[in-house]
Enzyme design. Structure first.
Site, mmCIF file in Angstrom:
data_model
loop_
_atom_site.group_PDB
_atom_site.id
_atom_site.type_symbol
_atom_site.label_atom_id
_atom_site.label_comp_id
_atom_site.label_asym_id
_atom_site.label_seq_id
_atom_site.Cartn_x
_atom_site.Cartn_y
_atom_site.Cartn_z
ATOM 1 N N LYS A 131 40.451 -35.971 4.703
ATOM 2 C CA LYS A 131 40.624 -34.550 4.373
ATOM 3 C C LYS A 131 39.863 -34.267 3.079
ATOM 4 O O LYS A 131 39.841 -35.112 2.160
ATOM 5 C CB LYS A 131 42.119 -34.289 4.202
ATOM 6 C CG LYS A 131 42.528 -32.840 4.050
ATOM 7 C CD LYS A 131 44.060 -32.736 3.993
ATOM 8 C CE LYS A 131 44.566 -31.325 3.876
ATOM 9 N NZ LYS A 131 46.046 -31.264 3.856
ATOM 10 N N THR A 146 52.258 -31.353 2.133
ATOM 11 C CA THR A 146 53.216 -30.874 1.135
ATOM 12 C C THR A 146 54.441 -30.331 1.857
ATOM 13 O O THR A 146 55.572 -30.578 1.464
ATOM 14 C CB THR A 146 52.561 -29.786 0.251
ATOM 15 O OG1 THR A 146 51.357 -30.320 -0.297
ATOM 16 C CG2 THR A 146 53.501 -29.347 -0.861
ATOM 17 N N SER A 170 47.730 -27.988 7.069
ATOM 18 C CA SER A 170 46.402 -27.793 6.530
ATOM 19 C C SER A 170 45.433 -28.926 6.860
ATOM 20 O O SER A 170 44.234 -28.783 6.641
ATOM 21 C CB SER A 170 46.485 -27.625 5.018
ATOM 22 O OG SER A 170 46.968 -28.805 4.395
ATOM 23 N N GLY A 201 54.544 -29.763 6.084
ATOM 24 C CA GLY A 201 54.049 -29.514 7.440
ATOM 25 C C GLY A 201 52.596 -29.841 7.703
ATOM 26 O O GLY A 201 52.154 -29.784 8.852
ATOM 27 N N SER A 202 51.821 -30.186 6.693
ATOM 28 C CA SER A 202 50.363 -30.252 6.843
ATOM 29 C C SER A 202 49.825 -31.487 7.547
ATOM 30 O O SER A 202 48.654 -31.513 7.933
ATOM 31 C CB SER A 202 49.680 -30.120 5.482
ATOM 32 O OG SER A 202 49.635 -28.773 5.112
#
Ligand SMILES: *[C@@H]1O[C@H](CO)[C@@H](O)[C@H](O)[C@H]1NC(C)=O
Ligand SMILES: *[C@@H]1O[C@H](CO)[C@@H](O)[C@H](O)[C@H]1NC(C)=O
Ligand SMILES: *[C@@H]1O[C@H](CO)[C@@H](O)[C@H](O)[C@H]1NC(C)=O
Ligand SMILES: *[C@@H]1O[C@H](CO)[C@@H](O)[C@H](O)[C@H]1NC(C)=O
Ligand SMILES: *[C@@H]1O[C@H](CO)[C@@H](O)[C@H](O)[C@H]1NC(C)=O
Ligand SMILES: *[C@@H]1O[C@H](CO)[C@@H](O)[C@H](O)[C@H]1NC(C)=O
Ligand SMILES: CC(=O)N[C@H]1CO[C@H](CO)[C@@H](O)[C@@H]1O
Length: 574
Positions: free
Chosen positions: A134, A237, A216, A239-240
C-alpha cells in the site's frame, strides 16, 4: 531426475558467469515442510491463483528459467510476468488503477536474489516472492519509488528509511514489486470515494466493471485478487484491510495493534493503525504474517506483544473449528445496516446464515446471539472520531516534519490543506478535505481526548469483545466483513481474520458508491470475519483456515473477463 537436472544446469551457468563456488544444488531440499515436489514436471502455475508454495516449488525446481532467451534466472521471468499483467489491466483495458507505481529496481533485486538462492538456498518461504505495498508504507527513495498515501503533496518526498515491515520483508528475500493505490491518506481526508487518490485516480474492483473495491487498502485488494502480485500488504485503522479483503474475494489479516510495526507507515492513529497481509489464501496470509510480525524498536507498541512470534502456518488445521465455541454478536450488524432483511445487501445476511451452518458442520458450537454488552454504546459513541482526529494531526505533522525533503514544501496538516486547496485539479479539495479540517481543529491531548481513548478501549475490549468471549465462554466471534462490523476490534486494537463468504447474485440491484463507482453489483464478493482478543491471531487463522478449506468460496467465481490478465510465465519465458 528432471528437478536435479534443471537445478544443476542453472547453477553451472551461474558458476561459469560469476565464478561463484557451486555448492548447494545437490543439498537443496526439493520439498517444503516435508512435502514431496517434482515441480520440474508439473505445469507452470497459473499466476491468477498461484500460491506462495506453488511459486516456491517452481523456483526450487528452476521451472521458470528460459535458457533459450538467455534468461538464467527464475525470478526475472516471474517478476516480468507480474509486470506484464499489471500493464495489461492497470491503465489499459478495464483500467483498474490498482497499482500506483512499479519498482524500477525489482528486476535487479530479482537477479541478485536468484543468484543468492542458487549458491546458498532460500532465505525463507518469501525468497523471491513478489509483494505489493500500500502506498502509505515507506520504501527508501533510492530504490526509485515514492511513498505518498496517494497524495500529490507528498510526491518525490524522501523518507528517512524503509518501513519496519519492509525491512522484515527484504530480510526474508521478498521482492517489492510496487505500490498499490488506496483511498488517499487511508481514507482520512474527507468524504472521498473508496479507492480514490489524487495520484492514482479511482481503483476499481475486478469482479464487475467500476465496482467499489472498498478501502482504504483498495489497490492491495484488487492487485492480489487477479494475480498482479503474489501477495500484498494493506493497513487498517478501522475496516481498511477487512473490507477490501471481503470485496475482492481474498483472505486477509488485520493484526492486533502492536503485532506488526507501524514505523515508516504514513499514520492515522498509533492507537488503531496496523499493517497486515492480503492474500488469495489463509496459507499465504499466514506465511506473510509470520515474517512481518515481531518487535521493532522504532514502534514501541510492538513491545506489548508476546515474547515469541508464532509460526502462524502451524495454525493451518482443517479441524480447528471442531469443539470450538463461536459467538455471533448480532447487534453489531443489525444496528443501522442493511445486511439482513430485504435490502440490497441482504445477500450478505443470507450467506452469513449459511456460513454459521458450515461452522456447525465443522464441529463448532455456534452461540447465537452472543452480543457485546457495549454494542449500543458503541453505536452511539463518537469517541473514535475524537481519538482519530486528535492523533492524526499530531502524527501526520510528525511524519511531514521527519521527511528528509519534500518538494511541495508541505510540513504540516495546515500546509496539506492549503496544498489541496491550491491544487484543485490534482486533489479535488472541495468535497474531499473535511476530515483534514476537523483534525486540524483539534487542540492536542486534552482531558476529553484521554477520556475518549479510555472509553474506546473499554467499549471495544473489556465491555465489548472480551466481555462477550467471557460471558459466553467463546473461542472467537464471527461477523460479516462489511459495514460497521469492524468498529469494536478497531477501537480495542484487536485482530480480525477475513475469508471469502460469497458474491452478490446476478439480479442484485446495482447501487451507486461514488461518482465513478457502483455497489452492490452482480458478482462482487463479500467476506466473513473471525474476531478475538488481543494477539489471538493464531487461533483465528486456524478457524478461518478450517472454514476456507471446507467452502473454497474464492474459487467459485472469477473476475470479469476483461479484468483477467492474459500474460502467464510461459509468455515471458518463450
Ligand atoms: C516518484 O514519482 C515521480 C513521478 O512519477 C518519479 O519521477 C520519481 O522517480 C519517483 N520516485 C521518487 C523516489 O521520487
Ligand atoms: C510509546 O511511547 C510513547 C511516547 O514515548 C508513550 O506515550 C506510550 O505510552 C508508549 N506506548 C507503549 C505501548 O509502550
Ligand atoms: C421482506 O419482504 C417480505 C415480503 O415483501 C416481508 O413479508 C418481510 O417482512 C420483509 N422482511 C424484512 C425484514 O423487511
Ligand atoms: C464515549 O463513550 C462513553 C461511554 O459510552 C460515553 O458516555 C460518551 O458520551 C462517549 N463520548 C463521545 C464523545 O461520544
Ligand atoms: C460536492 O458535494 C455536493 C453535495 O454532495 C455536490 O452538490 C457538489 O456538486 C459537489 N461538488 C463537487 C465539485 O464535486
Ligand atoms: C433474485 O433471484 C433470486 C433467486 O432466483 C430470488 O430469490 C430473489 O428474489 C431475486 N431478487 C431480486 C431483487 O429480484
Ligand atoms: C504503474 C502505473 O500504471 N501507474 C499509474 C497510476 O496511475 C497514474 C494516474 O493515472 C499514472 O500516472 C501512473 O502511471
Amino acid at each position: 531426475m528432471k528437478l536435479l537436472y534443471l537445478c544443476c544446469s542453472v547453477s553451472i551457468i551461474l558458476l561459469a558467469l560469476s565464478q561463484t563456488p557451486f555448492v548447494q544444488c545437490l543439498t537443496t531440499p526439493a520439498s517444503i515442510s516435508g512435502r514431496e515436489v517434482d515441480a520440474g514436471d508439473a505445469p507452470l502455475p497459473d499466476l491468477y491463483e498461484a500460491s506462495i508454495l506453488e511459486l516456491q516449488d517452481g523456483l526450487d525446481a528452476g521451472q521458470f528459467t528460459s535458457i533459450l532467451r538467455r534468461r538464467l534466472f527464475n525470478l526475472i521471468p516471474l517478476t516480468q510476468a507480474y509486470f506484464a499483467r499489471i500493464e495489461e489491466v492497470n491503465l489499459q483495458g478495464p483500467s483498474l488503477r490498482a497499482v500506483i507505481e512499479t519498482n524500477p529496481s525489482a528486476l535487479e533485486q530479482a537477479a541478485s536474489l536468484d543468484a543468492e538462492r542458487a549458491v546458498s538456498g532460500k532465505r525463507s518461504l518469501l525468497h523471491g516472492i513478489p509483494v505489493i505495498l500500500k502506498d502509505n508504507i515507506a520504501t527508501i527513495a533510492s530504490e526509485g519509488m515514492n511513498t505518498t498515501a496517494g497524495s500529490f503533496a507528498l510526491l518525490k518526498s524522501v523518507v528517512p528509511d524503509d518501513a519496519g515491515v519492509v525491512k522484515k520483508l527484504r530480510k526474508a528475500g521478498a521482492i517489492i514489486l510496487g505500490k498499490a493505490n488506496l483511498s488517499e491518506f487511508a481514507e482520512f481526508r474527507g468524504n472521498l470515494p473508496s479507492g480514490w487518490s489524487g495520484r492514482g485516480g479511482q481503483t476499481s474492483n475486478a469482479y464487475f466493471p467500476h465496482a467499489d473495491p472498498c478501502g482504504s487498502s483498495s489497490g492491495s485488494g484488487v492487485t492480489t485478487s487477479i494475480g498482479l502480485t503474489a501477495v500484498a500488504l494493506g493497513s487498517e485503522t478501522d475496516g481498511s484491510i477487512t473490507c477490501p479483503t471481503g470485496n475482492n474475494n481474498l483472505a486477509g489479516v488485520k493484526p492486533s495493534v502492536g503485532l506488526t510495526s507501524r514505523a515508516g507507515v504514513i499514520p492515522i492513529s498509533e492507537h488503531q493503525d496496523t499493517v497486515g497481509p492480503m492474500a488469495r489464501s489463509i496459507t499465504d496470509a499466514a506465511i506473510v504474517l509470520s515474517v512481518i510480525a515481531g518487535k521493532d524498536p522504532n514502534d514501541n507498541f510492538t513491545s506489548a506483544q508476546p515474547p515469541v512470534v508464532p509460526d502462524y502456518t502451524q495454525a493451518l488445521n482443517t479441524n480447528a473449528l471442531n469443539g470450538a465455541r463461536i459467538g455471533v454478536p448480532r447487534q453489531v450488524f443489525l444496528d443501522g445496516s442493511d445486511l439482513t432483511g430485504n435490502g440490497s445487501l441482504s445477500a450478505i445476511g443470507l450467506a452469513f446464515e449459511q456460513a454459521l451452518d458450515v461452522i456447525r458442520e465443522l464441529g463448532a458450537t455456534v452461540v447465537d446471539p452472543a452480543d457485546l454488552p457495549s454494542a449500543e454504546a458503541i453505536a452511539r459513541s463518537n469517541n473514535e472520531t475524537v481519538v482519530l482526529d486528535t492523533d492524526f494531526k499530531i502524527q501526520i505533522n510528525a511524519w511531514l516534519e521527519g521527511l528528509i525533503s519534500i518538494p511541495s514544501g508541505v510540513r504540516s496538516l495546515a500546509d496539506l490543506i492549503a496544498f489541496d486547496n491550491a491544487n484543485p485539479s490534482l486533489e479535488e479539495p472541495v468535497n474531499f478535505t473535511s476530515q483534514f479540517i476537523a483534525s486540524e481543529a483539534t487542540t492536542g491531548f486534552t482531558d476529553a481526548y484521554f477520556q475518549s481513548l479510555a472509553f474506546d478501549h473499554e467499549l471495544g475490549g473489556a465491555q465489548g469483545i472480551d466481555a462477550a468471549l467471557k460471558m459466553f465462554d467463546l473461542d472467537a466471534l464471527v461477523l460479516p466483513a462489511q459495514g460497521l462490523t469492524t468498529v469494536p476490534a478497531a477501537i480495542a486494537g484487536y485482530p480480525i481474520v477475513t475469508v471469502p463468504l460469497g458474491f452478490f447474485p446476478s439480479n442484485v440491484t446495482i447501487g451507486s458508491a461514488g461518482p465513478e463507482t457502483v455497489y452492490p453489483a452482480p458478482g462482487v464478493p463479500f467476506g466473513l470475519s473471525f474476531l478475538g482478543t488481543a494477539f489471538s491471531e493464531f487461533d483465528l487463522i486456524g478457524f478461518a483456515f478450517a472454514y476456507e478449506q471446507k467452502t473454497k468460496t474464492r474459487l467459485e467465481r472469477r473476475a470479469f473477463p476483461a479484468a483477467i490478465p492474459k500474460t502467464q510465465l510461459k509468455d515471458v519465458m518463450a
